[in-house]
Design a protein around this motif. Structure first.
Motif, short mmCIF file in Angstrom:
data_model
loop_
_atom_site.label_atom_id
_atom_site.label_comp_id
_atom_site.label_asym_id
_atom_site.label_seq_id
_atom_site.Cartn_x
_atom_site.Cartn_y
_atom_site.Cartn_z
N ALA A 41 2.97 10.05 -10.62
CA ALA A 41 1.66 9.42 -10.79
C ALA A 41 1.81 8.20 -11.69
N GLY A 42 1.15 7.12 -11.32
CA GLY A 42 1.24 5.89 -12.09
C GLY A 42 2.25 4.90 -11.54
N ASP A 43 3.11 5.35 -10.64
CA ASP A 43 4.07 4.45 -10.01
C ASP A 43 3.38 3.56 -8.98
N TYR A 44 4.05 2.47 -8.62
CA TYR A 44 3.55 1.56 -7.60
C TYR A 44 4.56 1.48 -6.46
N LEU A 45 4.08 1.63 -5.24
CA LEU A 45 4.95 1.59 -4.07
C LEU A 45 4.57 0.43 -3.15
N TYR A 46 5.55 -0.39 -2.83
CA TYR A 46 5.36 -1.43 -1.83
C TYR A 46 5.77 -0.83 -0.49
N ILE A 47 4.85 -0.78 0.45
CA ILE A 47 5.11 -0.17 1.75
C ILE A 47 4.80 -1.19 2.84
N LYS A 48 5.78 -1.46 3.68
CA LYS A 48 5.60 -2.45 4.74
C LYS A 48 5.96 -1.82 6.09
N VAL A 49 5.07 -2.00 7.03
CA VAL A 49 5.29 -1.54 8.40
C VAL A 49 5.71 -2.74 9.23
N ASN A 50 6.83 -2.64 9.92
CA ASN A 50 7.33 -3.71 10.78
C ASN A 50 7.32 -3.23 12.22
N SER A 51 6.58 -3.92 13.06
CA SER A 51 6.52 -3.57 14.48
C SER A 51 6.69 -4.83 15.33
N THR A 52 6.58 -4.65 16.61
CA THR A 52 6.72 -5.79 17.53
C THR A 52 5.40 -6.54 17.71
N ARG A 53 4.36 -6.02 17.12
CA ARG A 53 3.03 -6.64 17.26
C ARG A 53 2.48 -7.03 15.89
N GLU A 54 2.31 -8.31 15.66
CA GLU A 54 1.86 -8.82 14.37
C GLU A 54 0.47 -8.31 13.99
#
Length: 257
Positions: free
Chosen positions: A52-65
């Motif tokens: 708790a208190g952490d920060y997560l950068y989450i990125k989804v990469n697909s073929t459709r922008e």
């Protein structure tokens, strides 16, 4: 006068720090009753569990922008341009007190107590029900550690990866001062079950590559001062100055006879 002379001699004797206490990575195998307290680390990476208190950068990469924009708070280019952890938090998900993050279209996702790889796999599994040909990237953006006590530059330092060596951490803090106990380093490590304290002897070469040799996000390193520090003597206090004081004391004592 005798009392002053006695104190000067006492301080001079106490100020003599054995070189053995200042040298890192010594071979202590020949010492009487020595027993190696360290075991070689079986695993180094993927040990930190998100809290708790952490920060997560989450990125989804697909073929459709247009799909990517639905899930991503910011692009890789934007994150790179920001250049510091504080700004990166604006494009990251905060782990709430209940151990979850609010992820678009998935709702609350439980992440506390899991590694970033485990979180990536879980999000991939959830998204695979509605999309294909995609990948997920998960990065801890607030990775840092703190150093207190007898180091030249105490403070909080960012980490370029999720684990660094203890010597790397100490060097970032400017190394241990001449009055720091190199054989009594304490690492306070927060865990899901509460904080634990780890004791490390940096004068023992066997610490290298052991499990205690590595620092993880949110660790606190404390370097305890030697007893001589109570006299208020700084590192710049020259031993020649002590000798000079003793000489002056002896000279004055001779004149008073």
């Amino acid at each position: 006068m005798k009392k002053i002379l006695f104190m000067a001699i006492l301080i001079a004797m106490a100020s003599c720090i054995p070189q053995k206490k200042l040298i890192y990575m010594q071979d202590k195998s020949a010492e009487k009753e020595y027993s190696n307290p360290y075991q070689k680390a079986e695993q180094i990476t993927e040990l930190y569990k998100v809290q708790a208190g952490d920060y997560l950068y989450i990125k989804v990469n697909s073929t459709r922008e247009e799909i990517d924009k639905l899930y991503n708070l910011g692009s890789n280019q934007q994150l790179t341009q920001l250049g510091n952890a504080t700004s990166a938090k604006y494009f990251s998900y905060l782990v709430k007190d209940n151990g979850t993050i609010d992820f678009p279209y998935l709702g609350e996702v439980e992440v506390a107590g899991k590694t970033t790889t485990e979180i990536r796999h879980e999000i991939q599994a959830k998204l695979s029900r509605s999309m294909d040909s995609f990948s997920v990237q998960v990065v801890l953006t607030n990775a840092s550690f703190s150093v207190l006590g007898e180091v030249r530059k105490p403070g909080q330092y960012p980490m370029s990866r999720d684990q660094i060596t203890l010597f790397e951490a100490i060097s970032m803090a400017g190394d241990i001062t001449g009055f720091g106990k190199r054989n009594q380093i304490r690492i306070v490590r927060p865990t899901p079950g509460g904080s634990t304290t780890i004791n490390v002897d940096l004068t023992d070469k066997n610490v290298i590559d052991s499990q205690r040799y590595f620092i993880y996000p949110n660790d606190l390193i404390y370097v305890e001062p030697m007893a001589i520090k109570q006299y208020g003597i700084g590192e710049t206090f020259s031993f020649s100055m002590i000798s000079w004081l003793i000489s002056i004391g002896l000279f004055i004592n001779t004149l008073n006879k």
